[in-house]
Motif scaffolding. Structure first.
Motif, PDB file in Angstrom:
ATOM      1  N   LEU A   1       3.726  27.454  42.869  1.00 30.00           N
ATOM      2  CA  LEU A   1       4.578  27.073  41.748  1.00 30.00           C
ATOM      3  C   LEU A   1       5.246  25.753  42.080  1.00 30.00           C
ATOM      4  O   LEU A   1       5.864  25.616  43.139  1.00 30.00           O
ATOM      5  CB  LEU A   1       5.636  28.161  41.498  1.00 30.00           C
ATOM      6  N   ALA A   2       5.140  24.780  41.184  1.00 28.28           N
ATOM      7  CA  ALA A   2       5.682  23.450  41.469  1.00 28.28           C
ATOM      8  C   ALA A   2       6.273  22.824  40.217  1.00 28.28           C
ATOM      9  O   ALA A   2       5.683  22.904  39.135  1.00 28.28           O
ATOM     10  CB  ALA A   2       4.588  22.548  42.027  1.00 28.28           C
ATOM     11  N   PRO A   3       7.453  22.183  40.348  1.00 31.48           N
ATOM     12  CA  PRO A   3       8.039  21.473  39.209  1.00 31.48           C
ATOM     13  C   PRO A   3       7.523  20.041  39.128  1.00 31.48           C
ATOM     14  O   PRO A   3       7.317  19.392  40.153  1.00 31.48           O
ATOM     15  CB  PRO A   3       9.539  21.485  39.543  1.00 31.48           C
ATOM     16  N   ILE A   4       7.299  19.561  37.920  1.00 37.86           N
ATOM     17  CA  ILE A   4       6.967  18.152  37.707  1.00 37.86           C
ATOM     18  C   ILE A   4       7.786  17.640  36.527  1.00 37.86           C
ATOM     19  O   ILE A   4       8.271  18.414  35.702  1.00 37.86           O
ATOM     20  CB  ILE A   4       5.473  17.908  37.449  1.00 37.86           C
ATOM     21  N   SER A   5       7.923  16.324  36.473  1.00 35.93           N
ATOM     22  CA  SER A   5       8.646  15.715  35.345  1.00 35.93           C
ATOM     23  C   SER A   5       7.800  14.663  34.653  1.00 35.93           C
ATOM     24  O   SER A   5       8.320  13.835  33.913  1.00 35.93           O
ATOM     25  CB  SER A   5       9.956  15.082  35.839  1.00 35.93           C
ATOM     26  N   SER A   6       6.489  14.692  34.901  1.00 35.45           N
ATOM     27  CA  SER A   6       5.577  13.762  34.244  1.00 35.45           C
ATOM     28  C   SER A   6       4.509  14.572  33.518  1.00 35.45           C
ATOM     29  O   SER A   6       3.495  14.969  34.106  1.00 35.45           O
ATOM     30  CB  SER A   6       4.928  12.823  35.270  1.00 35.45           C
ATOM     31  N   ALA A   7       4.763  14.850  32.250  1.00 38.42           N
ATOM     32  CA  ALA A   7       3.820  15.619  31.431  1.00 38.42           C
ATOM     33  C   ALA A   7       4.004  15.223  29.975  1.00 38.42           C
ATOM     34  O   ALA A   7       5.126  14.982  29.524  1.00 38.42           O
ATOM     35  CB  ALA A   7       4.065  17.116  31.601  1.00 38.42           C
ATOM     36  N   TRP A   8       2.873  15.159  29.257  1.00 38.11           N
ATOM     37  CA  TRP A   8       2.961  14.901  27.822  1.00 38.11           C
ATOM     38  C   TRP A   8       1.774  15.555  27.132  1.00 38.11           C
ATOM     39  O   TRP A   8       0.782  15.881  27.768  1.00 38.11           O
ATOM     40  CB  TRP A   8       3.032  13.411  27.512  1.00 38.11           C
ATOM     41  N   ALA A   9       1.932  15.765  25.841  1.00 42.60           N
ATOM     42  CA  ALA A   9       0.908  16.485  25.085  1.00 42.60           C
ATOM     43  C   ALA A   9       0.451  15.675  23.882  1.00 42.60           C
ATOM     44  O   ALA A   9       1.250  14.972  23.242  1.00 42.60           O
ATOM     45  CB  ALA A   9       1.446  17.834  24.610  1.00 42.60           C
ATOM     46  N   LEU A  10      -0.839  15.780  23.573  1.00 40.92           N
ATOM     47  CA  LEU A  10      -1.421  15.163  22.387  1.00 40.92           C
ATOM     48  C   LEU A  10      -2.377  16.187  21.802  1.00 40.92           C
ATOM     49  O   LEU A  10      -3.406  16.505  22.408  1.00 40.92           O
ATOM     50  CB  LEU A  10      -2.151  13.866  22.737  1.00 40.92           C
ATOM     51  N   GLY A  11      -2.025  16.731  20.638  1.00 49.94           N
ATOM     52  CA  GLY A  11      -2.796  17.841  20.111  1.00 49.94           C
ATOM     53  C   GLY A  11      -2.693  19.013  21.069  1.00 49.94           C
ATOM     54  O   GLY A  11      -1.605  19.418  21.463  1.00 49.94           O
ATOM     55  N   HIS A  12      -3.831  19.548  21.489  1.00 47.88           N
ATOM     56  CA  HIS A  12      -3.849  20.635  22.475  1.00 47.88           C
ATOM     57  C   HIS A  12      -4.315  20.153  23.846  1.00 47.88           C
ATOM     58  O   HIS A  12      -4.760  20.946  24.677  1.00 47.88           O
ATOM     59  CB  HIS A  12      -4.726  21.786  21.973  1.00 47.88           C
ATOM     60  N   THR A  13      -4.198  18.847  24.059  1.00 47.65           N
ATOM     61  CA  THR A  13      -4.431  18.273  25.382  1.00 47.65           C
ATOM     62  C   THR A  13      -3.082  18.016  26.039  1.00 47.65           C
ATOM     63  O   THR A  13      -2.187  17.436  25.424  1.00 47.65           O
ATOM     64  CB  THR A  13      -5.209  16.952  25.289  1.00 47.65           C
ATOM     65  N   VAL A  14      -2.932  18.454  27.280  1.00 47.74           N
ATOM     66  CA  VAL A  14      -1.727  18.181  28.055  1.00 47.74           C
ATOM     67  C   VAL A  14      -2.130  17.343  29.258  1.00 47.74           C
ATOM     68  O   VAL A  14      -3.110  17.661  29.949  1.00 47.74           O
ATOM     69  CB  VAL A  14      -1.034  19.480  28.517  1.00 47.74           C
ATOM     70  N   VAL A  15      -1.402  16.261  29.490  1.00 44.53           N
ATOM     71  CA  VAL A  15      -1.670  15.366  30.608  1.00 44.53           C
ATOM     72  C   VAL A  15      -0.543  15.504  31.623  1.00 44.53           C
ATOM     73  O   VAL A  15       0.642  15.417  31.265  1.00 44.53           O
ATOM     74  CB  VAL A  15      -1.796  13.904  30.138  1.00 44.53           C
ATOM     75  N   LEU A  16      -0.910  15.723  32.873  1.00 47.80           N
ATOM     76  CA  LEU A  16       0.049  15.940  33.943  1.00 47.80           C
ATOM     77  C   LEU A  16      -0.060  14.816  34.968  1.00 47.80           C
ATOM     78  O   LEU A  16      -1.159  14.327  35.253  1.00 47.80           O
ATOM     79  CB  LEU A  16      -0.219  17.277  34.641  1.00 47.80           C
ATOM     80  N   GLY A  17       1.075  14.440  35.553  1.00 47.08           N
ATOM     81  CA  GLY A  17       1.082  13.478  36.645  1.00 47.08           C
ATOM     82  C   GLY A  17       1.730  14.105  37.866  1.00 47.08           C
ATOM     83  O   GLY A  17       2.816  14.675  37.767  1.00 47.08           O
ATOM     84  N   LEU A  18       1.075  14.024  39.011  1.00 47.49           N
ATOM     85  CA  LEU A  18       1.615  14.641  40.227  1.00 47.49           C
ATOM     86  C   LEU A  18       1.135  13.900  41.464  1.00 47.49           C
ATOM     87  O   LEU A  18       0.200  13.086  41.416  1.00 47.49           O
ATOM     88  CB  LEU A  18       1.227  16.116  40.308  1.00 47.49           C
ATOM     89  N   GLY A  19       1.801  14.163  42.587  1.00 43.61           N
ATOM     90  CA  GLY A  19       1.460  13.505  43.830  1.00 43.61           C
ATOM     91  C   GLY A  19       0.112  13.949  44.362  1.00 43.61           C
ATOM     92  O   GLY A  19      -0.242  15.130  44.299  1.00 43.61           O
ATOM     93  N   ALA A  20      -0.634  13.009  44.919  1.00 46.67           N
ATOM     94  CA  ALA A  20      -1.985  13.297  45.393  1.00 46.67           C
ATOM     95  C   ALA A  20      -1.995  14.238  46.588  1.00 46.67           C
ATOM     96  O   ALA A  20      -2.968  14.962  46.802  1.00 46.67           O
ATOM     97  CB  ALA A  20      -2.688  11.988  45.760  1.00 46.67           C
ATOM     98  N   GLU A  21      -0.919  14.244  47.403  1.00 42.15           N
ATOM     99  CA  GLU A  21      -0.891  15.068  48.607  1.00 42.15           C
ATOM    100  C   GLU A  21      -0.323  16.458  48.364  1.00 42.15           C
ATOM    101  O   GLU A  21      -0.188  17.243  49.302  1.00 42.15           O
ATOM    102  CB  GLU A  21      -0.085  14.370  49.707  1.00 42.15           C
ATOM    103  N   SER A  22       0.005  16.781  47.131  1.00 38.30           N
ATOM    104  CA  SER A  22       0.624  18.068  46.841  1.00 38.30           C
ATOM    105  C   SER A  22      -0.395  19.203  46.893  1.00 38.30           C
ATOM    106  O   SER A  22      -1.597  19.007  46.694  1.00 38.30           O
ATOM    107  CB  SER A  22       1.285  18.032  45.460  1.00 38.30           C
ATOM    108  N   ARG A  23       0.107  20.402  47.145  1.00 36.98           N
ATOM    109  CA  ARG A  23      -0.734  21.589  47.104  1.00 36.98           C
ATOM    110  C   ARG A  23      -1.291  21.795  45.699  1.00 36.98           C
ATOM    111  O   ARG A  23      -2.436  22.230  45.526  1.00 36.98           O
ATOM    112  CB  ARG A  23       0.090  22.808  47.522  1.00 36.98           C
ATOM    113  N   THR A  24      -0.489  21.445  44.680  1.00 35.35           N
ATOM    114  CA  THR A  24      -0.933  21.583  43.291  1.00 35.35           C
ATOM    115  C   THR A  24      -2.155  20.718  43.015  1.00 35.35           C
ATOM    116  O   THR A  24      -3.121  21.163  42.390  1.00 35.35           O
ATOM    117  CB  THR A  24       0.192  21.225  42.319  1.00 35.35           C
TER     118      THR A  24
END
Length: 227
Positions: A51-74
């Motif tokens: 389980l991980a929190p992020i603050s970089s996410a946005w939605a367009l229609g039913h597509t959700v785009v996420l931004g996260l660190g490359a070294e994360s477990r997620t």
């Protein structure tokens, strides 16, 4: 014959004559200018939930785009097992989100994170949150969150000047919403009832202002203060 002079003042653009002129050129360390917090649930190689929190996410229609660190477990989980749940917390859950903030599912902790982060295998328990079974994907939902989006991963792409981020495109396949934020008898989230947790320049906020108006395509117009 000349037409009489009009006594009506010409139309003006609101605020045009009083535009601010006090802007400064600055170099902020981060650009979290006010976005909803999302909690991402993925599956670890051993089948447990991360389980991980992020603050970089946005939605367009039913597509959700996420931004996260490359070294994360997620990021590693999404590259290997392409399912995720995006749970959206309400403002009253900010303390639980903050309890998650210094934790990582990566073991060992990446060198760049060791001064700030520590490994935690059971993040749900550490945050005081509870897993809830999903219906269409493997990772669990966060039971306390009013909105939960089950999704499959379409693409994972490197981003940033040094490739230190991952941009993840997801297709939402199932949406769950607390009855308290749904317009009765419809499939619509009630914008007057739903309030996301906002992360703005590393501070947490709710929606403190009353509704100002609605978009011309709104299907829930008239339910808020502005009608």
């Amino acid at each position: 014959m000349n037409a009489p002079a009009s006594t009506t003042a010409p139309p003006t653009t609101p605020g045009r004559d009083s535009a601010p002129t006090d802007h400064l050129t600055i170099s902020p360390s981060i650009l979290y200018f006010g976005t909803p917090v999302a909690l991402l649930t993925t599956l670890n190689p051993d089948g447990t939930a991360n389980l991980a929190p992020i603050s970089s996410a946005w939605a367009l229609g039913h597509t959700v785009v996420l931004g996260l660190g490359a070294e994360s477990r997620t990021a590693a989980n999404l590259a290997e097992r392409r399912e995720v749940v995006v749970s959206l917390p309400s403002p009253d859950l900010w303390a639980a989100v903050e309890r998650l903030a210094p934790l990582t599912g990566a073991d060992p902790v990446p060198a760049a994170k060791r001064e700030v982060y520590r490994h935690e295998p059971d993040k749900f328990a550490a945050a005081g949150l509870h897993p809830q079974d999903s219906e269409a994907v493997g990772p669990p939902r966060v039971a306390e969150c009013p909105l939960q989006l089950e999704a499959t991963v379409r693409t994972v792409s490197p981003a940033g000047p040094d490739g230190g981020f991952r941009i993840v495109e997801c297709d939402v396949v199932r949406v769950h919403a607390s009855a308290s934020v749904v317009v009765p008898g419809t499939q619509h989230v009630d914008p007057a009832a739903w309030s996301p947790l906002i992360y703005s320049f590393r501070h947490y906020f709710g929606l403190a202002h009353p509704e100002l108006g609605h978009g011309f395509r709104s299907q829930t117009a008239g339910r808020g203060a502005a009608g």
